[in-house]
Design a protein around this motif. Structure first.
Motif, mmCIF file in Angstrom:
data_model
loop_
_atom_site.group_PDB
_atom_site.id
_atom_site.type_symbol
_atom_site.label_atom_id
_atom_site.label_comp_id
_atom_site.label_asym_id
_atom_site.label_seq_id
_atom_site.Cartn_x
_atom_site.Cartn_y
_atom_site.Cartn_z
ATOM 1 N N LEU A 276 0.831 -1.204 0.000
ATOM 2 C CA LEU A 276 0.000 0.000 0.000
ATOM 3 C C LEU A 276 0.868 1.257 0.000
ATOM 4 O O LEU A 276 0.576 2.229 -0.715
ATOM 5 C CB LEU A 276 -0.918 0.004 1.220
ATOM 6 C CG LEU A 276 -1.982 -1.097 1.276
ATOM 7 C CD1 LEU A 276 -2.721 -1.055 2.602
ATOM 8 C CD2 LEU A 276 -2.949 -0.994 0.111
ATOM 9 N N ALA A 277 1.942 1.237 0.788
ATOM 10 C CA ALA A 277 2.849 2.391 0.814
ATOM 11 C C ALA A 277 3.490 2.607 -0.551
ATOM 12 O O ALA A 277 3.613 3.747 -1.023
ATOM 13 C CB ALA A 277 3.923 2.171 1.881
ATOM 14 N N GLU A 278 3.904 1.522 -1.188
ATOM 15 C CA GLU A 278 4.489 1.619 -2.532
ATOM 16 C C GLU A 278 3.500 2.260 -3.501
ATOM 17 O O GLU A 278 3.885 3.058 -4.358
ATOM 18 C CB GLU A 278 4.884 0.234 -3.037
ATOM 19 C CG GLU A 278 6.033 -0.423 -2.295
ATOM 20 C CD GLU A 278 7.379 -0.074 -2.891
ATOM 21 O OE1 GLU A 278 7.420 0.758 -3.806
ATOM 22 O OE2 GLU A 278 8.389 -0.643 -2.433
ATOM 23 N N ARG A 279 2.234 1.931 -3.348
ATOM 24 C CA ARG A 279 1.245 2.470 -4.277
ATOM 25 C C ARG A 279 0.958 3.941 -3.986
ATOM 26 O O ARG A 279 0.690 4.718 -4.912
ATOM 27 C CB ARG A 279 -0.036 1.643 -4.207
ATOM 28 C CG ARG A 279 -0.976 1.936 -5.360
ATOM 29 C CD ARG A 279 -1.873 0.797 -5.667
ATOM 30 N NE ARG A 279 -2.726 1.103 -6.811
ATOM 31 C CZ ARG A 279 -3.721 0.340 -7.234
ATOM 32 N NH1 ARG A 279 -3.985 -0.791 -6.614
ATOM 33 N NH2 ARG A 279 -4.443 0.688 -8.281
ATOM 34 N N LEU A 280 1.014 4.337 -2.704
ATOM 35 C CA LEU A 280 0.800 5.748 -2.385
ATOM 36 C C LEU A 280 1.974 6.604 -2.844
ATOM 37 O O LEU A 280 1.793 7.673 -3.407
ATOM 38 C CB LEU A 280 0.598 5.936 -0.882
ATOM 39 C CG LEU A 280 -0.737 5.547 -0.272
ATOM 40 C CD1 LEU A 280 -0.791 6.022 1.171
ATOM 41 C CD2 LEU A 280 -1.911 6.097 -1.050
ATOM 42 N N ASP A 281 3.206 6.140 -2.550
ATOM 43 C CA ASP A 281 4.396 6.891 -2.947
ATOM 44 C C ASP A 281 5.611 5.980 -2.840
ATOM 45 O O ASP A 281 6.203 5.841 -1.764
ATOM 46 C CB ASP A 281 4.593 8.121 -2.070
ATOM 47 C CG ASP A 281 5.760 8.993 -2.555
ATOM 48 O OD1 ASP A 281 6.484 8.579 -3.474
ATOM 49 O OD2 ASP A 281 5.944 10.086 -1.991
#
Length: 264
Positions: free
Chosen positions: A53-58
């Protein structure tokens, strides 16, 4: 202008289904195109589903995990995390043996649990990692956080027990509504301090930061930013601390929050 948007996971980004609603991702992209940095600000660790999820946010940014005890720059692995002293970790392990409670120990990148209880198994599924119980002694690296995973009915009793040298932060997940997750960190390590660290790394003043959350573990971060936003499913004290309110996580609340950020 909102330059930094900090987003809690359970009850904010992830709904009761355990998934992120499809309409969230276009709203995230619009917020990024408008110039905002997006940051995970969660009690969850920096691996498994939460890292995805963090990778997808930034994928190029800093993110806050483990209620602020773990602060990680994704592309480099640089860490600004704290840790729990070894003697305190030993005390927790001894108490887990005495009580039979589920204890989890975390570093920045992995965790250990030695319980085979179904609640521990379900939590591994929530984290998005294989369920592999192992001795605590096999965990390598500084312990940044510990966690009790107990039936919700036992939360109050655990919170009043002495935990010298530790800060206790309870939280819940709509995916496991029968369970209390009681995070244990060294003093001074919380979401508020972690948000300050990330804002400093980006050179963004706190008055231009938004925190979107629903749980009591989001309160301190909401109190230090310029734009605290409460989800419709938020606890009463979280709603009271918010400057703006949006809908329930299962009814587009986070999309509303991201749209609100674009109007400021």
């Amino acid at each position: 202008m909102i330059e930094l948007i900090c987003v809690d996971v359970d009850g904010t980004l992830v709904g009761s289904s355990g998934d992120v609603a499809s309409e969230v991702w276009p709203a995230v992209e619009r917020a990024r195109e408008a110039g905002a940095r997006l940051v995970i600000c969660s009690g969850r660790p920096a691996f498994g589903l939460t890292r995805d999820l963090a990778e997808r946010l930034d994928p190029q940014g800093w993110h806050v995990f483990q209620n602020g005890a773990s602060i990680v720059h994704l592309p480099t692995g640089r860490s600004r995390s704290g840790h729990i002293p070894d003697d305190t970790v030993r005390m927790l392990v001894a108490r887990a043996r005495e009580t039979g409670r589920i204890l989890e120990l975390y570093t920045d990148t992995q965790y250990a649990v030695d319980s085979t209880d179904d609640r521990a198994r379900r939590h591994a599924g929530l984290l998005g990692v294989p369920f592999t119980p192992r001795p605590f002694g096999e965990l390598r690296g500084a312990i940044v956080r510990a966690q009790w995973v107990v039936p919700l009915a036992e939360e109050a009793a655990v919170l009043v027990e002495p935990h010298d040298g530790l800060v206790l932060t309870p939280s819940t997940s709509p995916v496991m509504p029968d369970t209390a997750f009681i995070s244990l960190t060294a003093p001074g390590l919380d979401k508020a301090g972690a948000v300050r660290v990330v804002a400093d790394e980006y050179g963004i003043p706190l008055e231009r930061v938004m925190m979107v959350g629903d749980g009591t573990n989001d309160l301190e971060a909401m109190r230090v930013v310029g734009f605290p936003v409460a989800m419709g499913n938020a606890a009463a004290e979280v709603r009271a601390a918010a400057r703006h309110h949006v809908g329930h996580v299962d009814r587009g609340g986070l999309v509303e929050a991201l749209q609100y950020a674009a109007t400021l």
